[in-house]
Design an enzyme around this catalytic site. Structure first.
Site, PDB file in Angstrom:
ATOM      1  N   SER A  10       0.883  -1.283  -0.081  1.00  0.00           N
ATOM      2  CA  SER A  10       0.071   0.227   0.018  1.00  0.00           C
ATOM      3  C   SER A  10       0.864   1.239  -0.167  1.00  0.00           C
ATOM      4  O   SER A  10       1.661   1.466   0.875  1.00  0.00           O
ATOM      5  CB  SER A  10      -0.971   0.091   1.137  1.00  0.00           C
ATOM      6  OG  SER A  10      -1.331   1.323   1.488  1.00  0.00           O
ATOM      7  N   HIS A  35      -1.342  -1.297  -4.446  1.00  0.00           N
ATOM      8  CA  HIS A  35      -2.349  -0.785  -3.648  1.00  0.00           C
ATOM      9  C   HIS A  35      -2.755   0.578  -3.582  1.00  0.00           C
ATOM     10  O   HIS A  35      -1.538   1.032  -2.820  1.00  0.00           O
ATOM     11  CB  HIS A  35      -2.572  -1.779  -2.255  1.00  0.00           C
ATOM     12  CG  HIS A  35      -3.783  -1.508  -1.521  1.00  0.00           C
ATOM     13  ND1 HIS A  35      -5.038  -2.238  -1.959  1.00  0.00           N
ATOM     14  CD2 HIS A  35      -4.268  -0.747  -0.609  1.00  0.00           C
ATOM     15  CE1 HIS A  35      -5.978  -1.866  -1.024  1.00  0.00           C
ATOM     16  NE2 HIS A  35      -5.479  -0.899  -0.145  1.00  0.00           N
ATOM     17  N   ASP A  37      -4.616   3.763  -2.258  1.00  0.00           N
ATOM     18  CA  ASP A  37      -5.735   4.175  -1.187  1.00  0.00           C
ATOM     19  C   ASP A  37      -6.245   5.700  -1.569  1.00  0.00           C
ATOM     20  O   ASP A  37      -5.382   6.473  -1.457  1.00  0.00           O
ATOM     21  CB  ASP A  37      -5.244   4.017   0.164  1.00  0.00           C
ATOM     22  CG  ASP A  37      -5.046   2.804   0.743  1.00  0.00           C
ATOM     23  OD1 ASP A  37      -6.073   1.871   0.607  1.00  0.00           O
ATOM     24  OD2 ASP A  37      -4.052   2.103   1.115  1.00  0.00           O
ATOM     25  N   MET A  39      -9.086   8.196  -0.477  1.00  0.00           N
ATOM     26  CA  MET A  39      -9.840   8.819   0.753  1.00  0.00           C
ATOM     27  C   MET A  39     -10.503  10.266   0.536  1.00  0.00           C
ATOM     28  O   MET A  39      -9.900  10.809  -0.220  1.00  0.00           O
ATOM     29  CB  MET A  39      -8.940   8.822   2.167  1.00  0.00           C
ATOM     30  CG  MET A  39      -8.232   7.706   2.346  1.00  0.00           C
ATOM     31  SD  MET A  39      -7.195   7.918   3.789  1.00  0.00           S
ATOM     32  CE  MET A  39      -6.347   6.255   3.953  1.00  0.00           C
ATOM     33  N   HIS A  68      -8.434   1.412  -4.004  1.00  0.00           N
ATOM     34  CA  HIS A  68      -9.370   0.974  -2.864  1.00  0.00           C
ATOM     35  C   HIS A  68     -10.002   2.472  -2.427  1.00  0.00           C
ATOM     36  O   HIS A  68      -9.442   3.436  -1.888  1.00  0.00           O
ATOM     37  CB  HIS A  68      -8.335   0.540  -1.633  1.00  0.00           C
ATOM     38  CG  HIS A  68      -9.333   0.311  -0.606  1.00  0.00           C
ATOM     39  ND1 HIS A  68      -8.584   0.204   0.727  1.00  0.00           N
ATOM     40  CD2 HIS A  68     -10.448   0.387  -0.066  1.00  0.00           C
ATOM     41  CE1 HIS A  68      -9.434  -0.020   1.581  1.00  0.00           C
ATOM     42  NE2 HIS A  68     -10.726   0.181   1.229  1.00  0.00           N
ATOM     43  N   MET A  70     -12.071   4.470  -0.507  1.00  0.00           N
ATOM     44  CA  MET A  70     -12.883   4.924   0.780  1.00  0.00           C
ATOM     45  C   MET A  70     -13.407   6.384   0.525  1.00  0.00           C
ATOM     46  O   MET A  70     -13.168   7.245   1.164  1.00  0.00           O
ATOM     47  CB  MET A  70     -11.519   4.719   1.783  1.00  0.00           C
ATOM     48  CG  MET A  70     -10.917   3.336   2.051  1.00  0.00           C
ATOM     49  SD  MET A  70      -9.511   3.359   2.999  1.00  0.00           S
ATOM     50  CE  MET A  70      -8.430   3.674   1.622  1.00  0.00           C
ATOM     51  N   MET A 139     -11.374  -5.518   5.659  1.00  0.00           N
ATOM     52  CA  MET A 139     -10.580  -4.563   6.219  1.00  0.00           C
ATOM     53  C   MET A 139     -10.126  -5.109   7.695  1.00  0.00           C
ATOM     54  O   MET A 139     -11.405  -5.617   8.566  1.00  0.00           O
ATOM     55  CB  MET A 139     -11.421  -3.045   6.676  1.00  0.00           C
ATOM     56  CG  MET A 139     -11.599  -2.211   5.345  1.00  0.00           C
ATOM     57  SD  MET A 139     -10.078  -1.653   4.499  1.00  0.00           S
ATOM     58  CE  MET A 139      -9.028  -1.115   5.560  1.00  0.00           C
ATOM     59  N   GLY A 144      -8.684   4.523   6.706  1.00  0.00           N
ATOM     60  CA  GLY A 144      -8.453   6.081   7.302  1.00  0.00           C
ATOM     61  C   GLY A 144      -6.977   6.336   7.453  1.00  0.00           C
ATOM     62  O   GLY A 144      -6.535   7.271   6.974  1.00  0.00           O
ATOM     63  N   PHE A 145      -6.270   5.378   7.884  1.00  0.00           N
ATOM     64  CA  PHE A 145      -4.813   5.516   8.170  1.00  0.00           C
ATOM     65  C   PHE A 145      -4.045   4.216   8.190  1.00  0.00           C
ATOM     66  O   PHE A 145      -4.335   3.287   8.370  1.00  0.00           O
ATOM     67  CB  PHE A 145      -4.790   6.165   9.710  1.00  0.00           C
ATOM     68  CG  PHE A 145      -5.443   7.476  10.105  1.00  0.00           C
ATOM     69  CD1 PHE A 145      -5.100   8.581   9.563  1.00  0.00           C
ATOM     70  CD2 PHE A 145      -6.989   7.307  10.542  1.00  0.00           C
ATOM     71  CE1 PHE A 145      -5.877   9.756   9.862  1.00  0.00           C
ATOM     72  CE2 PHE A 145      -7.590   8.486  10.712  1.00  0.00           C
ATOM     73  CZ  PHE A 145      -6.901   9.770  10.194  1.00  0.00           C
ATOM     74  N   GLY A 146      -2.848   4.523   7.576  1.00  0.00           N
ATOM     75  CA  GLY A 146      -1.873   3.385   7.790  1.00  0.00           C
ATOM     76  C   GLY A 146      -1.304   3.335   9.003  1.00  0.00           C
ATOM     77  O   GLY A 146      -1.583   4.153   9.894  1.00  0.00           O
ATOM     78  N   ASP A 177      -6.769  -6.227   4.218  1.00  0.00           N
ATOM     79  CA  ASP A 177      -6.026  -4.884   4.440  1.00  0.00           C
ATOM     80  C   ASP A 177      -6.150  -4.277   5.932  1.00  0.00           C
ATOM     81  O   ASP A 177      -7.071  -3.967   6.276  1.00  0.00           O
ATOM     82  CB  ASP A 177      -6.666  -3.908   3.340  1.00  0.00           C
ATOM     83  CG  ASP A 177      -6.151  -2.668   3.154  1.00  0.00           C
ATOM     84  OD1 ASP A 177      -5.229  -2.232   3.821  1.00  0.00           O
ATOM     85  OD2 ASP A 177      -6.986  -1.732   2.681  1.00  0.00           O
ATOM     86  N   GLY A 178      -4.750  -3.766   6.189  1.00  0.00           N
ATOM     87  CA  GLY A 178      -4.701  -3.218   7.547  1.00  0.00           C
ATOM     88  C   GLY A 178      -3.947  -3.997   8.658  1.00  0.00           C
ATOM     89  O   GLY A 178      -4.176  -5.234   8.972  1.00  0.00           O
ATOM     90  N   SER A 200       2.724  -0.108   6.116  1.00  0.00           N
ATOM     91  CA  SER A 200       3.982   0.233   6.868  1.00  0.00           C
ATOM     92  C   SER A 200       4.807  -0.973   7.373  1.00  0.00           C
ATOM     93  O   SER A 200       5.944  -0.905   7.422  1.00  0.00           O
ATOM     94  CB  SER A 200       3.333   0.462   8.287  1.00  0.00           C
ATOM     95  OG  SER A 200       2.505  -0.111   8.843  1.00  0.00           O
TER      96      SER A 200
HETATM   97  C1  DX5 Z   1      -6.320   1.935   5.610  1.00  0.00           C
HETATM   98  C2  DX5 Z   1      -5.820   1.707   4.160  1.00  0.00           C
HETATM   99  C3  DX5 Z   1      -4.685   0.748   4.065  1.00  0.00           C
HETATM  100  C4  DX5 Z   1      -3.450   0.961   4.695  1.00  0.00           C
HETATM  101  C5  DX5 Z   1      -2.466  -0.280   5.133  1.00  0.00           C
HETATM  102  O1  DX5 Z   1      -7.142   2.889   5.763  1.00  0.00           O
HETATM  103  O2  DX5 Z   1      -6.902   1.058   3.376  1.00  0.00           O
HETATM  104  O3  DX5 Z   1      -4.526   0.056   2.834  1.00  0.00           O
HETATM  105  O4  DX5 Z   1      -2.558   1.727   4.010  1.00  0.00           O
HETATM  106  O5  DX5 Z   1      -1.455   0.289   5.889  1.00  0.00           O
HETATM  107  P1  DX5 Z   1      -0.891  -0.791   7.036  1.00  0.00           P
HETATM  108  O6  DX5 Z   1      -0.350  -2.009   6.417  1.00  0.00           O
HETATM  109  O7  DX5 Z   1       0.092   0.282   7.467  1.00  0.00           O
HETATM  110  O8  DX5 Z   1      -1.966  -0.855   7.791  1.00  0.00           O
HETATM  111 ZN    ZN Z   2      -6.354  -0.028   1.565  1.00  0.00          ZN
END
Ligand code: DX5
Ligand code: ZN
Length: 222
Positions: A10, A35, A37, A39, A68, A70, A139, A144-146, A177-178, A200
């Site tokens: 991602s 991937h 993302d 938002m 993806h 969101m 999910m 919303g956040f990595g 994912d996540g 991450s």
């Molecule tokens: C979260 C995203 C994920 C995120 C995954 O909202 O959809 O794709 O970037 O990041 P990690 O692997 O750090 O949780």
């Molecule tokens: Zn994602």
């Protein structure tokens, strides 16, 4: 049935000042998908990247781009993402009142159709429409956040989805994912996921080939 495992970095956790180079590095390191993302600050409390960035990345990688979304009302942007070069698009069940219709639209546009579900969202609507989709995205964090911690209870969801698909003879991909890292990717694979998003867990590591290789050997052992 034999399943293809795919590792999908991602890019939310990549260095955006050097995004092209980051993509080339994960591609050389053995990534299967990128991937991407998106938002909107409404469906999730954050903003990220969108169509012009995807279009630029399309020119520098041959890997499939896995968008993806969101975002609310994702149907407004499907065509633009396909034109920009997305190969698969995930829309969230929570904001799609008619899942079969949006799946049909995606397939008509020639893109792989995926439905995403948040950790607290019941599975029933996504499963009812599964025959129209190519992939279900489960999910494993609140979107919303990595960099968030993996929610272990979501593995039960993956198990339920895989069991239901198998019972009905449906061979969809299940993407998780996540919070996916080397130390939990095998649990996700055992539960039935076969596409593993990691932000991450890959970009936070200095050696992308080493970490992707380690992930692959963990799931190769499943
Ligand atoms: C979260 C995203 C994920 C995120 C995954 O909202 O959809 O794709 O970037 O990041 P990690 O692997 O750090 O949780
Ligand atoms: Zn994602």
């Amino acid at each position: 049935m034999a399943r293809t495992f795919k590792i999908a970095p991602s890019i939310l956790s990549a260095d955006f000042a050097r995004l092209g180079e980051e993509i080339r590095r994960v591609e050389a390191a053995g990534a299967d998908l990128i991937h991407f993302d998106v938002m909107d600050g409404h469906f999730v409390p954050n903003l990220s990247i969108g169509i012009p960035v995807l279009e630029s990345l399309r020119k520098i990688t041959r890997l499939p781009l896995d968008a993806h979304l969101m975002i609310e009302r994702p149907e407004r942007y499907l065509e633009a993402f396909v034109k920009a070069g997305a190969n698969s698009i995930s829309v969230h069940a929570e904001v799609c009142p008619d899942l079969p219709a949006i799946a049909a639209r995606m397939r008509e546009l020639g893109v792989r159709a995926s439905v995403a579900i948040n950790p607290e969202t019941p599975l029933d609507r996504a499963l009812q429409a599964a025959g129209e989709f190519d992939m279900i995205l489960v999910m494993s964090v609140h979107p919303g956040f990595g960099g968030q911690g993996f929610i272990p209870e979501t593995l039960d969801k993956v198990r339920t989805v895989r069991a239901d698909l198998d019972r009905r003879g449906l061979d969809l991909d299940i993407e998780i994912d996540g919070g996916i890292k080397v130390d939990n990717i095998d649990q996700a694979a055992h539960a039935g996921a076969n596409v593993f998003v990691s932000g991450s867990g890959i970009f936070g590591h200095p050696d992308y080939a080493a970490i992707i290789g380690a992930m692959r050997s963990r799931i190769g052992a499943v």
